[in-house]
Design a protein around this motif. Structure first.
Motif, PDB file in Angstrom:
ATOM      1  N   ALA A  73       0.830  -1.210   0.000  1.00 26.96           N
ATOM      2  CA  ALA A  73       0.000   0.000   0.000  1.00 26.96           C
ATOM      3  C   ALA A  73       0.862   1.257   0.000  1.00 26.96           C
ATOM      4  O   ALA A  73       0.483   2.282  -0.573  1.00 26.96           O
ATOM      5  N   LYS A  74       2.026   1.186   0.622  1.00 27.71           N
ATOM      6  CA  LYS A  74       2.942   2.329   0.676  1.00 27.71           C
ATOM      7  C   LYS A  74       4.041   2.242  -0.370  1.00 27.71           C
ATOM      8  O   LYS A  74       4.917   3.111  -0.421  1.00 27.71           O
ATOM      9  N   HIS A  75       4.027   1.185  -1.181  1.00 29.41           N
ATOM     10  CA  HIS A  75       5.066   0.995  -2.211  1.00 29.41           C
ATOM     11  C   HIS A  75       6.456   1.053  -1.577  1.00 29.41           C
ATOM     12  O   HIS A  75       7.374   1.675  -2.122  1.00 29.41           O
ATOM     13  N   THR A  76       6.601   0.414  -0.460  1.00 28.05           N
ATOM     14  CA  THR A  76       7.848   0.505   0.294  1.00 28.05           C
ATOM     15  C   THR A  76       8.253  -0.868   0.815  1.00 28.05           C
ATOM     16  O   THR A  76       7.385  -1.658   1.216  1.00 28.05           O
ATOM     17  N   VAL A  77       9.541  -1.108   0.781  1.00 27.82           N
ATOM     18  CA  VAL A  77      10.101  -2.296   1.425  1.00 27.82           C
ATOM     19  C   VAL A  77      11.010  -1.835   2.560  1.00 27.82           C
ATOM     20  O   VAL A  77      11.525  -0.710   2.553  1.00 27.82           O
ATOM     21  N   TYR A  78      11.187  -2.732   3.525  1.00 29.39           N
ATOM     22  CA  TYR A  78      11.972  -2.401   4.705  1.00 29.39           C
ATOM     23  C   TYR A  78      12.982  -3.508   4.982  1.00 29.39           C
ATOM     24  O   TYR A  78      12.694  -4.686   4.755  1.00 29.39           O
ATOM     25  N   LEU A  79      14.130  -3.110   5.481  1.00 30.58           N
ATOM     26  CA  LEU A  79      15.111  -4.079   5.944  1.00 30.58           C
ATOM     27  C   LEU A  79      15.431  -3.742   7.390  1.00 30.58           C
ATOM     28  O   LEU A  79      16.121  -2.759   7.663  1.00 30.58           O
ATOM     29  N   GLN A  80      14.886  -4.531   8.300  1.00 27.85           N
ATOM     30  CA  GLN A  80      15.183  -4.360   9.715  1.00 27.85           C
ATOM     31  C   GLN A  80      16.479  -5.090  10.017  1.00 27.85           C
ATOM     32  O   GLN A  80      16.576  -6.306   9.791  1.00 27.85           O
ATOM     33  N   MET A  81      17.454  -4.364  10.505  1.00 29.99           N
ATOM     34  CA  MET A  81      18.772  -4.925  10.760  1.00 29.99           C
ATOM     35  C   MET A  81      19.059  -4.851  12.255  1.00 29.99           C
ATOM     36  O   MET A  81      19.159  -3.746  12.817  1.00 29.99           O
ATOM     37  N   ASN A  82      19.165  -5.997  12.879  1.00 32.55           N
ATOM     38  CA  ASN A  82      19.446  -6.078  14.309  1.00 32.55           C
ATOM     39  C   ASN A  82      20.823  -6.682  14.546  1.00 32.55           C
ATOM     40  O   ASN A  82      21.401  -7.318  13.662  1.00 32.55           O
ATOM     41  N   SER A  83      21.332  -6.482  15.743  1.00 31.37           N
ATOM     42  CA  SER A  83      22.634  -7.054  16.126  1.00 31.37           C
ATOM     43  C   SER A  83      23.698  -6.754  15.083  1.00 31.37           C
ATOM     44  O   SER A  83      24.417  -7.652  14.628  1.00 31.37           O
ATOM     45  N   LEU A  84      23.765  -5.502  14.696  1.00 33.39           N
ATOM     46  CA  LEU A  84      24.687  -5.119  13.623  1.00 33.39           C
ATOM     47  C   LEU A  84      26.135  -5.352  14.034  1.00 33.39           C
ATOM     48  O   LEU A  84      26.518  -5.207  15.201  1.00 33.39           O
ATOM     49  N   LYS A  85      26.933  -5.718  13.041  1.00 35.87           N
ATOM     50  CA  LYS A  85      28.346  -6.004  13.230  1.00 35.87           C
ATOM     51  C   LYS A  85      29.176  -5.064  12.350  1.00 35.87           C
ATOM     52  O   LYS A  85      28.687  -4.579  11.321  1.00 35.87           O
ATOM     53  N   PRO A  86      30.413  -4.837  12.710  1.00 31.39           N
ATOM     54  CA  PRO A  86      31.252  -3.982  11.857  1.00 31.39           C
ATOM     55  C   PRO A  86      31.325  -4.477  10.415  1.00 31.39           C
ATOM     56  O   PRO A  86      31.409  -3.653   9.483  1.00 31.39           O
ATOM     57  N   GLU A  87      31.259  -5.776  10.229  1.00 38.24           N
ATOM     58  CA  GLU A  87      31.323  -6.316   8.860  1.00 38.24           C
ATOM     59  C   GLU A  87      30.050  -6.067   8.061  1.00 38.24           C
ATOM     60  O   GLU A  87      30.003  -6.360   6.864  1.00 38.24           O
ATOM     61  N   ASP A  88      29.025  -5.507   8.690  1.00 44.75           N
ATOM     62  CA  ASP A  88      27.828  -5.098   7.962  1.00 44.75           C
ATOM     63  C   ASP A  88      27.993  -3.720   7.334  1.00 44.75           C
ATOM     64  O   ASP A  88      27.113  -3.269   6.592  1.00 44.75           O
ATOM     65  N   THR A  89      29.089  -3.058   7.630  1.00 42.08           N
ATOM     66  CA  THR A  89      29.349  -1.734   7.062  1.00 42.08           C
ATOM     67  C   THR A  89      29.419  -1.817   5.540  1.00 42.08           C
ATOM     68  O   THR A  89      30.204  -2.602   4.983  1.00 42.08           O
ATOM     69  N   ALA A  90      28.598  -1.016   4.877  1.00 43.03           N
ATOM     70  CA  ALA A  90      28.517  -1.042   3.414  1.00 43.03           C
ATOM     71  C   ALA A  90      27.510   0.012   2.963  1.00 43.03           C
ATOM     72  O   ALA A  90      26.768   0.565   3.772  1.00 43.03           O
ATOM     73  N   VAL A  91      27.495   0.238   1.678  1.00 43.45           N
ATOM     74  CA  VAL A  91      26.393   0.969   1.057  1.00 43.45           C
ATOM     75  C   VAL A  91      25.338  -0.068   0.679  1.00 43.45           C
ATOM     76  O   VAL A  91      25.656  -1.057   0.017  1.00 43.45           O
ATOM     77  N   TYR A  92      24.119   0.163   1.128  1.00 48.12           N
ATOM     78  CA  TYR A  92      23.023  -0.770   0.895  1.00 48.12           C
ATOM     79  C   TYR A  92      22.143  -0.245  -0.241  1.00 48.12           C
ATOM     80  O   TYR A  92      21.744   0.929  -0.244  1.00 48.12           O
ATOM     81  N   TYR A  93      21.843  -1.126  -1.170  1.00 49.80           N
ATOM     82  CA  TYR A  93      21.038  -0.784  -2.330  1.00 49.80           C
ATOM     83  C   TYR A  93      19.790  -1.661  -2.377  1.00 49.80           C
ATOM     84  O   TYR A  93      19.876  -2.869  -2.136  1.00 49.80           O
ATOM     85  N   CYS A  94      18.676  -1.053  -2.715  1.00 51.55           N
ATOM     86  CA  CYS A  94      17.497  -1.850  -3.017  1.00 51.55           C
ATOM     87  C   CYS A  94      17.362  -1.941  -4.535  1.00 51.55           C
ATOM     88  O   CYS A  94      17.884  -1.109  -5.272  1.00 51.55           O
ATOM     89  N   ALA A  95      16.675  -2.966  -4.960  1.00 49.96           N
ATOM     90  CA  ALA A  95      16.499  -3.186  -6.390  1.00 49.96           C
ATOM     91  C   ALA A  95      15.229  -3.981  -6.642  1.00 49.96           C
ATOM     92  O   ALA A  95      14.831  -4.804  -5.808  1.00 49.96           O
ATOM     93  N   THR A  96      14.594  -3.706  -7.764  1.00 49.87           N
ATOM     94  CA  THR A  96      13.550  -4.612  -8.220  1.00 49.87           C
ATOM     95  C   THR A  96      14.235  -5.820  -8.841  1.00 49.87           C
ATOM     96  O   THR A  96      15.380  -5.728  -9.316  1.00 49.87           O
TER      97      THR A  96
END
Length: 115
Positions: A73-96
């Motif tokens: 309904a909102k044309h939106t996707v979400y990525l909930q990220m918990n317990s983040l680690k230093p190795e999660d450091t990055a530029v995050y991209y969404c894509a169809t």
């Protein structure tokens, strides 16, 4: 289709972030979507996908910590990220996704996790 990612930031290890990706266009609800990330000096890698029917798939490195959801309904996707680690450091991209491959890309949002 235009995709606008947001929600990145600088956090400490163990913290949480929620990324959003808002899509324009009428095809959103019919599209599978994906999150990918690219760390400095590394190739872009798969993070998670979600189908039209909300079935999800995750990279082993994020399984159990990240949750991918969508609100058609909102044309939106979400990525909930918990317990983040230093190795999660990055530029995050969404894509169809089209035939399981990225088709349209968003502009990326930076996630930095300090130790």
């Amino acid at each position: 289709v235009q995709l606008q990612a947001s929600g990145g930031g600088l956090v400490q290890a163990g913290d949480s972030l929620r990324l959003s990706c808002a899509a324009s266009g009428r095809t959103f609800s019919n599209s599978a979507m994906g999150w990918f990330r690219q760390a400095p000096g590394k190739e872009r890698e798969f993070v998670a996908t979600i189908t039209r029917g909300r079935n999800t798939n995750y990279a082993d490195s994020v399984k159990g910590r990240f949750t991918f959801s969508r609100d058609n309904a909102k044309h939106t996707v979400y990525l909930q990220m918990n317990s983040l680690k230093p190795e999660d450091t990055a530029v995050y991209y969404c894509a169809t996704l089209q035939d399981n491959d990225p088709h349209y890309w968003g502009q990326g949002t930076q996630v930095t996790v300090s130790s």
